[in-house]
Write a protein that holds these residues in place. Sequence first.
Motif, PDB file in Angstrom:
ATOM      1  N   PRO A  18       8.795  31.991 -13.815  1.00 10.87           N
ATOM      2  CA  PRO A  18       7.464  32.494 -12.971  1.00 10.87           C
ATOM      3  C   PRO A  18       8.030  33.832 -12.522  1.00 10.87           C
ATOM      4  O   PRO A  18       9.216  33.945 -12.047  1.00 10.87           O
ATOM      5  N   ARG A  19       7.101  34.670 -12.017  1.00 11.92           N
ATOM      6  CA  ARG A  19       7.262  35.810 -11.095  1.00 11.92           C
ATOM      7  C   ARG A  19       7.722  35.403  -9.871  1.00 11.92           C
ATOM      8  O   ARG A  19       8.695  36.266  -9.366  1.00 11.92           O
ATOM      9  N   CYS A  20       7.147  34.475  -9.235  1.00  7.63           N
ATOM     10  CA  CYS A  20       7.754  34.373  -7.957  1.00  7.63           C
ATOM     11  C   CYS A  20       9.112  33.259  -7.750  1.00  7.63           C
ATOM     12  O   CYS A  20       9.710  33.305  -6.670  1.00  7.63           O
ATOM     13  N   ALA A  21       9.818  33.236  -9.074  1.00 14.28           N
ATOM     14  CA  ALA A  21      11.161  32.719  -8.934  1.00 14.28           C
ATOM     15  C   ALA A  21      12.090  33.580  -8.562  1.00 14.28           C
ATOM     16  O   ALA A  21      13.289  33.112  -8.122  1.00 14.28           O
ATOM     17  N   ALA A  22      12.011  34.772  -8.727  1.00  9.93           N
ATOM     18  CA  ALA A  22      13.022  35.823  -8.241  1.00  9.93           C
ATOM     19  C   ALA A  22      13.257  35.869  -6.774  1.00  9.93           C
ATOM     20  O   ALA A  22      14.205  36.395  -6.275  1.00  9.93           O
ATOM     21  N   ARG A  23      12.181  35.543  -6.039  1.00  9.79           N
ATOM     22  CA  ARG A  23      12.112  35.665  -4.557  1.00  9.79           C
ATOM     23  C   ARG A  23      12.026  34.317  -3.918  1.00  9.79           C
ATOM     24  O   ARG A  23      11.975  34.352  -2.659  1.00  9.79           O
ATOM     25  N   ALA A  24      12.027  33.341  -4.511  1.00  9.72           N
ATOM     26  CA  ALA A  24      11.937  31.913  -3.966  1.00  9.72           C
ATOM     27  C   ALA A  24      13.235  31.491  -3.632  1.00  9.72           C
ATOM     28  O   ALA A  24      14.236  31.871  -4.319  1.00  9.72           O
ATOM     29  N   ILE A  25      13.041  30.697  -2.655  1.00 11.55           N
ATOM     30  CA  ILE A  25      14.607  30.152  -1.931  1.00 11.55           C
ATOM     31  C   ILE A  25      14.669  28.832  -2.300  1.00 11.55           C
ATOM     32  O   ILE A  25      13.736  27.989  -2.312  1.00 11.55           O
ATOM     33  N   ASP A  26      15.910  28.042  -2.794  1.00  9.15           N
ATOM     34  CA  ASP A  26      15.959  26.924  -2.949  1.00  9.15           C
ATOM     35  C   ASP A  26      15.760  26.044  -1.658  1.00  9.15           C
ATOM     36  O   ASP A  26      16.506  26.385  -0.710  1.00  9.15           O
ATOM     37  N   CYS A  27      14.996  24.981  -1.868  1.00  7.53           N
ATOM     38  CA  CYS A  27      14.730  24.145  -0.551  1.00  7.53           C
ATOM     39  C   CYS A  27      15.899  23.050  -0.516  1.00  7.53           C
ATOM     40  O   CYS A  27      15.860  22.350   0.487  1.00  7.53           O
ATOM     41  N   GLY A  28      16.517  22.867  -1.655  1.00  8.73           N
ATOM     42  CA  GLY A  28      17.544  21.901  -1.502  1.00  8.73           C
ATOM     43  C   GLY A  28      17.405  20.420  -1.797  1.00  8.73           C
ATOM     44  O   GLY A  28      18.142  19.569  -1.815  1.00  8.73           O
ATOM     45  N   LEU A  29      16.183  20.246  -2.281  1.00 13.09           N
ATOM     46  CA  LEU A  29      15.809  19.023  -2.746  1.00 13.09           C
ATOM     47  C   LEU A  29      15.392  19.094  -4.287  1.00 13.09           C
ATOM     48  O   LEU A  29      14.883  20.362  -4.749  1.00 13.09           O
ATOM     49  N   GLU A  30      15.170  17.982  -4.957  1.00  7.03           N
ATOM     50  CA  GLU A  30      14.495  17.923  -6.173  1.00  7.03           C
ATOM     51  C   GLU A  30      13.330  17.136  -6.161  1.00  7.03           C
ATOM     52  O   GLU A  30      13.331  15.933  -6.135  1.00  7.03           O
ATOM     53  N   LEU A  31      12.045  17.817  -6.298  1.00  8.91           N
ATOM     54  CA  LEU A  31      10.919  17.054  -6.258  1.00  8.91           C
ATOM     55  C   LEU A  31       9.820  17.915  -6.796  1.00  8.91           C
ATOM     56  O   LEU A  31       9.918  19.166  -7.024  1.00  8.91           O
TER      57      LEU A  31
END
Length: 559
Positions: free
Chosen positions: A347-360
């Motif tokens: 998706p478009r927001c994946a380029a600026r998204a930051i990983d939260c460190g969790l899998e949920l």
Amino acid sequence: RREREMSHVVHREVHPPTGVDHACAAYFTRAVGDGGDPNVIVVSANRVTIYAVNRTADAETLDVVCEFDAQGPIGSIAVLRRRFGAPRNQRDGLLIGIREHKLSVVEYDALTGGVRASSLHSFEGDLGCNPMYQTLRMSREAPLVMADPEGRCAAVVLRRDGVAARVRVLASVNGGLGLVSANDGGGVGDDDAQVRGPAASVRESFELNVEGRGVKMIRDACFLHGYGEPALLLLFEKTPTWAGRYNLAKDTCELVALSIDVDKQKSTVIWRRQRLPSSAYKLTALLPPLGGALVMSTDFLLHESQESSTALSLNTFGRGGPQEGNDAEAQARAAGMGTDAMANPPPRCAARAIDCGLELTLDGAQAAVVSEERVLVTTKTGALLLLALHTDGRHLKRMMLQRAGGAVLSSGMCLLARDLLFLGSRIGDSLLVKFTPKEEPAATLLLPEPEDENEDEDVTEKSKGKRAKSATRIMGKRAKVEEAPPAPSTPGAADEEDELEALLYGTSTVAQDAAAAAITEKKPEGLAGIIPGLKVAGYDFKVKDSLLGVAPVVDITVG
């Protein structure tokens, strides 16, 4: 002689519904000027129950004040706050949206101990709720009811299958119908007039032209904080899509913020956001000075406001990209479609998204705003998460998401006070939870601490043999031992424990550097772009009271 016709009961309620569908907090039976905690309003099917929070020296309980049944299944509820500047003896009103495209505005009657309707609104057409040839009394999509946080107006979103939704706005008025204020003298005494203080109510509704703004199928809506006029934020989808068409149309959701002039009955577009994730489904307004709203989707958690836009990635699947072992993608690339041939494009927001460190995943989640920088979120699996917002005025610098504990599978969630939270559930007991903040934790460092040259050797000998509580402390201690090895001694129980720890965790400095480099390469910004291992202060939760939930019923027998 014609026989007299007899009426028969269609059904008789044996047990009242207990599964909680909606929950909210309001000063419904008492005014905000009287002090104390607000009431808890719980909706179960078509039954509305009003609870009062009873605080004692060491306990908090829920006491039933009144309950009543609505003439139809309830789709949503909202609280109409007393208008800013109104007398402090004014109570809140309750907006109840019925699935038959009806709205009831009710208020508490202190004389009878029950409720009464201040106004009734019907939005049904000639053909019922859906644009079909048959008359359908009940809409498949429940109407959405929301109210301005300052009590200036309320709005109802009427959704229909395959048709652009309608938005009706109801301006608020001061005082309830037929009630006298405490300032009006005369009558049966001023004391009775003060007990029957006015409640918030609304006027006749008018329709907003949202279709002319490009708004089609509305998924959710909310009023924003911090604007001079009521600001309504709409989350809608322009082009319908589903998971099988993600390679053709994926980012189909949009946001539009409208400033409403209730006197002229017009609206103006303030700001827009386009190409949001197709799985976005819920909005949660945040408190000033940050403002804006949280946009919840299955794989992303976004904050959108007029000044900033921030995204948080929740799992690896949401980022999209080529899938290993997908034969369809390989055949499409071999046919000349190029690298864009992906079943799950990013998706478009994946380029600026930051990983939260969790899998949920956050589908079916509920949120409650605790403060200007803290939000509690419950997931469909019962996990309780804490969202920390690091702000700089009206700009959001970063978001951080961490686990805060466990909870019931919530269908309704509301904040009662600074230390009380209500969690409603359809399939379990609803809980009244008290939470207290923990102390601010210090940042845990991944690198070993520098060795102090003046450190006493006795301290090193004393620290040997003690089991470390974390792998980080063991790494730091092993680094010191390698640099300044102690004098040889007879092996003992402490040495055996050290050897066991060495086998489990390792003591090589090269291995430590390689592991730290691997972690940094995998998650370059750690949790939400701050120091890896840093955690914000959480909360200690304690259940104070519960409401019995007899649901869902899968089988029943009589005999």
